[in-house]
Design a protein around this motif. Structure first.
Motif, PDB file in Angstrom:
ATOM      1  N   LYS A  55       0.832  -1.204   0.000  1.00 54.20           N
ATOM      2  CA  LYS A  55       0.000   0.000   0.000  1.00 54.20           C
ATOM      3  C   LYS A  55       0.867   1.255   0.000  1.00 54.20           C
ATOM      4  CE  LYS A  55      -3.620  -2.068   2.794  1.00 54.20           C
ATOM      5  NZ  LYS A  55      -4.294  -1.977   4.087  1.00 54.20           N
ATOM      6  N   LEU A  56       1.903   1.226   0.802  1.00 57.13           N
ATOM      7  CA  LEU A  56       2.776   2.386   0.924  1.00 57.13           C
ATOM      8  C   LEU A  56       3.569   2.632  -0.357  1.00 57.13           C
ATOM      9  CD1 LEU A  56       3.387   4.513   3.017  1.00 57.13           C
ATOM     10  CD2 LEU A  56       5.215   3.065   3.891  1.00 57.13           C
ATOM     11  N   LEU A  57       3.877   1.570  -1.076  1.00 55.96           N
ATOM     12  CA  LEU A  57       4.622   1.715  -2.333  1.00 55.96           C
ATOM     13  C   LEU A  57       3.894   2.597  -3.341  1.00 55.96           C
ATOM     14  CD1 LEU A  57       6.149  -1.819  -2.975  1.00 55.96           C
ATOM     15  CD2 LEU A  57       7.382   0.340  -2.984  1.00 55.96           C
ATOM     16  N   LEU A  58       2.578   2.602  -3.276  1.00 60.89           N
ATOM     17  CA  LEU A  58       1.787   3.370  -4.234  1.00 60.89           C
ATOM     18  C   LEU A  58       2.017   4.874  -4.119  1.00 60.89           C
ATOM     19  CD1 LEU A  58      -1.575   1.400  -3.978  1.00 60.89           C
ATOM     20  CD2 LEU A  58       0.151   1.249  -5.790  1.00 60.89           C
ATOM     21  N   SER A  59       2.366   5.322  -2.916  1.00 61.83           N
ATOM     22  CA  SER A  59       2.535   6.763  -2.724  1.00 61.83           C
ATOM     23  C   SER A  59       3.979   7.154  -2.386  1.00 61.83           C
ATOM     24  CB  SER A  59       1.603   7.246  -1.609  1.00 61.83           C
ATOM     25  OG  SER A  59       1.908   6.595  -0.402  1.00 61.83           O
TER      26      SER A  59
END
Length: 87
Positions: A55-59
């Motif tokens: 999830k964090l990779l997306l932002s």
């Protein structure tokens, strides 16, 4: 964009999951899975950490993505080791 704090927290969560999984892996290898509950719990912790990281990779920015990608590889390696040992 992901904040530095959120990336650091995620990396800490991932490292904690890996550390716990390594302990359970060693115990399982010695005891032949007498403590299957903790072994399964550690696998779930690895999976949860992996999903949070995704999830964090997306932002994340480029530098953060590199850090997160390295941690992802460590998580995957530990997951694979635990699968191979398996109950």
């Amino acid at each position: 964009m992901a904040t530095r704090h959120s990336v650091d927290e995620c990396l800490e969560q991932c490292q904690s999951a890996i550390d716990y999984a390594q302990e359970q892996y060693k115990d399982a290898a010695r005891q032949e899975h007498n403590n299957a509950g903790n072994f399964s719990k550690s696998q779930l912790m690895l999976e949860d950490a992996y999903h949070e990281l995704d999830k964090l990779l997306l932002s994340a920015n480029e530098q953060q993505r590199e850090q997160l990608h390295r941690m992802r590889l460590q998580l995957q390696q530990m997951q694979n080791s635990m699968i191979l040992l398996g109950p």
